[in-house]
Each structure stands twice: as C-alpha cells, then as structure tokens.
Motif scaffolding. Sequence first.
Motif, PDB file in Angstrom:
ATOM      1  N   LYS A  84     -83.980 -45.889   4.387  1.00 49.50           N
ATOM      2  CA  LYS A  84     -84.213 -45.728   5.945  1.00 49.50           C
ATOM      3  C   LYS A  84     -83.313 -45.174   6.522  1.00 49.50           C
ATOM      4  O   LYS A  84     -83.145 -44.070   7.094  1.00 49.50           O
ATOM      5  N   PHE A  85     -81.907 -45.795   6.282  1.00 52.90           N
ATOM      6  CA  PHE A  85     -80.604 -45.324   6.849  1.00 52.90           C
ATOM      7  C   PHE A  85     -80.375 -43.795   6.465  1.00 52.90           C
ATOM      8  O   PHE A  85     -80.016 -42.950   7.204  1.00 52.90           O
ATOM      9  N   THR A  86     -80.471 -43.385   5.216  1.00 53.63           N
ATOM     10  CA  THR A  86     -80.190 -41.987   4.534  1.00 53.63           C
ATOM     11  C   THR A  86     -80.998 -41.052   5.156  1.00 53.63           C
ATOM     12  O   THR A  86     -80.470 -39.959   5.376  1.00 53.63           O
ATOM     13  N   VAL A  87     -82.325 -41.402   5.126  1.00 55.39           N
ATOM     14  CA  VAL A  87     -83.355 -40.305   5.640  1.00 55.39           C
ATOM     15  C   VAL A  87     -83.045 -40.255   7.079  1.00 55.39           C
ATOM     16  O   VAL A  87     -83.057 -39.043   7.651  1.00 55.39           O
ATOM     17  N   ARG A  88     -82.950 -41.187   8.007  1.00 50.83           N
ATOM     18  CA  ARG A  88     -82.714 -41.054   9.400  1.00 50.83           C
ATOM     19  C   ARG A  88     -81.528 -40.081   9.718  1.00 50.83           C
ATOM     20  O   ARG A  88     -81.329 -39.097  10.420  1.00 50.83           O
ATOM     21  N   LYS A  89     -80.511 -40.586   8.806  1.00 51.35           N
ATOM     22  CA  LYS A  89     -79.165 -39.438   8.925  1.00 51.35           C
ATOM     23  C   LYS A  89     -79.345 -38.184   8.608  1.00 51.35           C
ATOM     24  O   LYS A  89     -79.057 -37.255   9.304  1.00 51.35           O
ATOM     25  N   TYR A  90     -80.010 -37.938   7.589  1.00 52.57           N
ATOM     26  CA  TYR A  90     -80.554 -36.465   7.139  1.00 52.57           C
ATOM     27  C   TYR A  90     -81.175 -36.104   8.062  1.00 52.57           C
ATOM     28  O   TYR A  90     -80.868 -34.658   8.838  1.00 52.57           O
ATOM     29  N   LEU A  91     -82.135 -36.490   8.643  1.00 56.03           N
ATOM     30  CA  LEU A  91     -83.263 -35.974   9.616  1.00 56.03           C
ATOM     31  C   LEU A  91     -82.182 -35.494  11.030  1.00 56.03           C
ATOM     32  O   LEU A  91     -82.672 -34.531  11.817  1.00 56.03           O
ATOM     33  N   ARG A  92     -81.260 -36.328  11.305  1.00 56.90           N
ATOM     34  CA  ARG A  92     -80.388 -36.059  12.319  1.00 56.90           C
ATOM     35  C   ARG A  92     -79.453 -34.736  12.302  1.00 56.90           C
ATOM     36  O   ARG A  92     -79.246 -34.132  13.127  1.00 56.90           O
ATOM     37  N   GLU A  93     -79.123 -34.678  11.114  1.00 56.57           N
ATOM     38  CA  GLU A  93     -78.267 -33.461  10.728  1.00 56.57           C
ATOM     39  C   GLU A  93     -78.819 -32.226  10.380  1.00 56.57           C
ATOM     40  O   GLU A  93     -78.515 -31.106  10.759  1.00 56.57           O
ATOM     41  N   VAL A  94     -80.246 -32.058  10.017  1.00 64.03           N
ATOM     42  CA  VAL A  94     -81.015 -31.089   9.936  1.00 64.03           C
ATOM     43  C   VAL A  94     -81.880 -30.744  10.978  1.00 64.03           C
ATOM     44  O   VAL A  94     -82.753 -31.582  11.692  1.00 64.03           O
ATOM     45  N   GLU A  95     -81.876 -29.548  11.589  1.00 65.99           N
ATOM     46  CA  GLU A  95     -82.574 -29.172  12.874  1.00 65.99           C
ATOM     47  C   GLU A  95     -84.116 -28.863  12.366  1.00 65.99           C
ATOM     48  O   GLU A  95     -84.781 -29.094  12.998  1.00 65.99           O
ATOM     49  N   THR A  96     -84.133 -28.030  11.526  1.00 68.94           N
ATOM     50  CA  THR A  96     -85.599 -27.392  11.058  1.00 68.94           C
ATOM     51  C   THR A  96     -85.535 -27.790   9.452  1.00 68.94           C
ATOM     52  O   THR A  96     -84.600 -27.637   8.754  1.00 68.94           O
ATOM     53  N   ALA A  97     -86.739 -27.984   8.940  1.00 66.32           N
ATOM     54  CA  ALA A  97     -87.144 -28.125   7.480  1.00 66.32           C
ATOM     55  C   ALA A  97     -88.617 -27.555   7.583  1.00 66.32           C
ATOM     56  O   ALA A  97     -89.603 -27.892   8.434  1.00 66.32           O
ATOM     57  N   ASP A  98     -88.877 -27.229   6.363  1.00 64.01           N
ATOM     58  CA  ASP A  98     -90.546 -26.700   6.250  1.00 64.01           C
ATOM     59  C   ASP A  98     -91.331 -27.867   6.302  1.00 64.01           C
ATOM     60  O   ASP A  98     -92.582 -27.543   6.750  1.00 64.01           O
ATOM     61  N   PHE A  99     -91.069 -29.120   5.953  1.00 64.23           N
ATOM     62  CA  PHE A  99     -91.505 -30.190   6.087  1.00 64.23           C
ATOM     63  C   PHE A  99     -91.692 -31.127   7.469  1.00 64.23           C
ATOM     64  O   PHE A  99     -92.417 -32.147   7.568  1.00 64.23           O
ATOM     65  N   LEU A 100     -91.112 -30.371   8.263  1.00 63.01           N
ATOM     66  CA  LEU A 100     -90.875 -31.188   9.552  1.00 63.01           C
ATOM     67  C   LEU A 100     -91.872 -30.522  10.505  1.00 63.01           C
ATOM     68  O   LEU A 100     -91.986 -29.226  10.916  1.00 63.01           O
ATOM     69  N   ALA A 101     -92.556 -31.452  11.373  1.00 58.97           N
ATOM     70  CA  ALA A 101     -93.274 -31.152  12.484  1.00 58.97           C
ATOM     71  C   ALA A 101     -93.001 -31.776  13.925  1.00 58.97           C
ATOM     72  O   ALA A 101     -92.338 -32.875  13.720  1.00 58.97           O
ATOM     73  N   PHE A 102     -92.931 -31.155  14.914  1.00 59.36           N
ATOM     74  CA  PHE A 102     -92.445 -31.893  16.171  1.00 59.36           C
ATOM     75  C   PHE A 102     -93.809 -32.126  17.110  1.00 59.36           C
ATOM     76  O   PHE A 102     -94.614 -31.209  17.211  1.00 59.36           O
TER      77      PHE A 102
END
Length: 81
Positions: A25-43
């Motif tokens: 949980k911690f690592t995923v949330r940290k990674y998502l804070r650091e990356v602004e866009t990715a092919d797998f993200l939707a807002f």
Amino acid sequence: MARPSVADKDVITVDEAIDFYHLSKFTVRKYLREVETADFLAFYRGRKLILKAEFEKFLRENPEMKEVLMHGKSWQRRNQA
C-alpha cells in the motif's frame, strides 16, 4: 444486486488494485504521487483510477517494478545496489 468483483471490472480504484495484485500500500501510493501520468491511470473528479488491462500490461512489461510494488523496496535503493 451484488457488486461486481474486481476480476470483472475494467476500471478499479487504487485500493482495489493493491488488494487484487497483492501490492504494498505505501509503495504504490508513493509511486502514484511521484508519477503524474501513466497509460494505466484515469482521473475522475480528482481521483486516480487504474485501467486494469493497461496496469496488467505495465506489470508484465516491467517485472522489476512489479517486484518493487509488491515488496515495498525503495526504487532508488534497489537501483544503487
């Protein structure tokens, strides 16, 4: 009517992805804070959602990142070793 399972969904929340793929949980949330866009993200309304098919493709193509996200090891620390 029962809620659909994560396996049946195309778009999932970050928490659902963490549970479904057994990630840290911690690592995923940290990674998502650091990356602004990715092919797998939707807002949606300020929330980050995971496009499941694209996320699975990302994990397949980046096995070292999958390992980091699963076990919570620091990406920077791992690259220095």
